[in-house]
Design an enzyme around this catalytic site. Structure first.
Site, mmCIF file in Angstrom:
data_model
loop_
_atom_site.group_PDB
_atom_site.id
_atom_site.type_symbol
_atom_site.label_atom_id
_atom_site.label_comp_id
_atom_site.label_asym_id
_atom_site.label_seq_id
_atom_site.Cartn_x
_atom_site.Cartn_y
_atom_site.Cartn_z
ATOM 1 N N GLU A 1 0.771 -1.148 0.114
ATOM 2 C CA GLU A 1 -0.203 0.155 -0.046
ATOM 3 C C GLU A 1 0.886 1.446 -0.126
ATOM 4 O OE1 GLU A 1 -2.774 -0.684 -1.095
ATOM 5 O OE2 GLU A 1 -4.421 -0.370 0.558
ATOM 6 N N THR B 1 -5.113 11.003 -6.093
ATOM 7 C CA THR B 1 -4.982 10.800 -4.620
ATOM 8 C C THR B 1 -4.466 12.202 -4.235
ATOM 9 O OG1 THR B 1 -4.578 8.622 -5.191
ATOM 10 C CG2 THR B 1 -3.712 9.416 -3.094
#
Lengths: 307, 307
Positions: A128, A181
């Site tokens: 991640e 993001t």
């Protein structure tokens, strides 16, 4: 056992009032992955179908997670990984988490389970980190544990699997637009009004209580995010209309999945979730925005071995 | 039935991460109250023992709560109230809530229960408003419902009774110093860092999960207040020492009761709660600060009829 084919489920993080701490696992949306032992002494990604993602293990979330795990074990065992990508990267339903968690789940199985599911979390979080720059756990936790997973704390990492009411279903719609993001982060504020924070943890308490007591009305009353959603929803076209359509169709509640652009609704019963999905889809169809839509149960176990 | 004697329990509000939303009810600490019907057509406070509090019904939290309830009912029934005060006002364990909730509980019983316990909350909150200026519910809710009570929302009022693990006990110490409510409020900040708010609702989720699953270790890991306690604890002499003593004696966790100055600790088992109380008391004894100390189970029902 030298080879496994696994199902790597999609997940919803930032479940309304549980921003950054609460995620859930979907049942019929996910990637597949084939993992096999090799005698090459290294992790290699030999095939990726469905998306254009890096094959170099050091640049691939599955590769990075696998290597972190093998390093911790001190293992020189080699593995080949094939990824059959069905979750679109950037959709907000845990695409990178599925690959990161899938790699460590599969390798752990092939090695005779030296780690528990919770012990695998830090390795999947390394994947991640490669994907998003942050060691976040609210997708990999439900992917590995199933159900609703609460990341109570990061330091130390403390993840709790909550009870999942049996009749809970999710409708998820992914409008084919990109939310960067960086943008999703930049709209957040470093500080929040105390009054709103209190509402948020009141709802968090109500939601967790509702999950344990299977009180769908309480779940509905608690599914609110008064802090993040008002800011991030501005980045998602038609968000308010889609959410309103979901509620009018009988959804218990919902919000932004992850950092978007997917929008999810939780519903009581599969039939209602299908109606809600249709209503949400209607908004994007009318607006001429392409979308994918999913109706799914809450997956109680997370990763699954297919063969 | 024309007369009742009732037990009006003390309560702990602001249970660590549940600031402003989570309270609990004590079992053996509380006031007594006698309430009887009269034919005078009004509410009168005829006796207060143990504390110097106003006898005028409009200036007394019990009187104000009773009148709000009778007004809502359109009832002209008169009542006399006697209050035998054992909870010290300003101690932080719900002194005003015990009187406000007691009055409406008792009158409701004498009138044949026209209201449910939850329906009584708004009337008792009128008493709280008289006492503190705010319509807060996190003491009157556990006083009326018992156990752990979550005030999920104020608008509309939504109070949920949570599950209480059977072995949970509280140790409470009240140092005989005054913390002015105005001071307790003025140290609070209007905004809080998002990062700390996330920790707080992560802990809230963990605490509620721990209550339902009776997971005492999870309860212990979740009993933190990273937002209010660091500010308000500065107003309570020896707070850090008392809390440390409680944890070293085996308490699961704890913090400031209400807005202080009482400090509470939650413990597994009565024996441990007694040890924890003794350790906390030792700090104030050594410092030459007078104190009261209580060890109590969590009261599952709230108000009780004595006779």
């Amino acid at each position: 056992m030298n080879e496994l084919r696994i199902f790597c489920p999609a997940t919803i993080a930032n479940v309304t009032c549980g921003f950054d701490v609460l995620g859930l696992c979907l049942d019929n949306v996910g990637d597949e992955m084939v993992i096999r032992k090799t005698d090459k002494g290294e992790v290699s990604i030999t095939r990726i179908e469905g998306q254009d993602l890096p094959l170099e293990a050091e640049k691939n979330v599955a590769g990075v997670s696998a290597m972190a795990m093998l390093k911790a074990l001190g293992s020189k065992q080699g593995f080949e990984i094939e990824i059959y990508k069905k979750i679109k990267p950037g959709s907000g339903i845990g695409s990178s988490a599925a690959s990161a968690a899938g790699a460590v789940f599969g390798i752990n199985k092939l090695l005779g389970e030296p780690f528990t599911a919770k012990e695998l979390l830090p390795f999947a979080m390394e994947g991640e980190k490669l994907a998003s720059g942050a060691l976040h756990a609210d997708n990999v936790a439900p992917a590995l544990l199933g159900g609703f997973s609460l990341v109570r704390s990061y330091e130390p990492l403390d993840v709790i699997k909550l009870h999942t009411p049996g009749a809970l279903f999710a409708a998820v719609i992914h409008p084919q637009i990109e939310v960067k993001t960086a943008d999703a982060r930049s709209v957040l504020k470093h500080s929040v009004p105390l009054k709103k924070a209190i509402q948020q943890w009141g709802n968090m308490g109500g939601l967790v209580s509702g999950l344990y007591t299977e009180d769908y009305e309480l779940i509905a009353r608690s599914l609110h995010d008064v802090i993040i959603e008002p800011l991030r929803s501005l980045l998602i076209p038609k968000f308010d209309d889609v959410k309103r359509a979901a509620l009018e169709a009988g959804a218990l509640g919902g919000g932004i999945s992850g950092s978007g652009p997917s929008i999810f609704a939780l519903c009581k019963g599969q039939a209602n979730a299908a109606e809600v999905a249709e209503s949400m889809a209607g908004i994007y169809a009318d607006a001429g925005i392409d979308f994918d839509v999913h109706v799914s149960g809450i997956n109680p176990v997370g990763m699954r071995i297919i063969s």
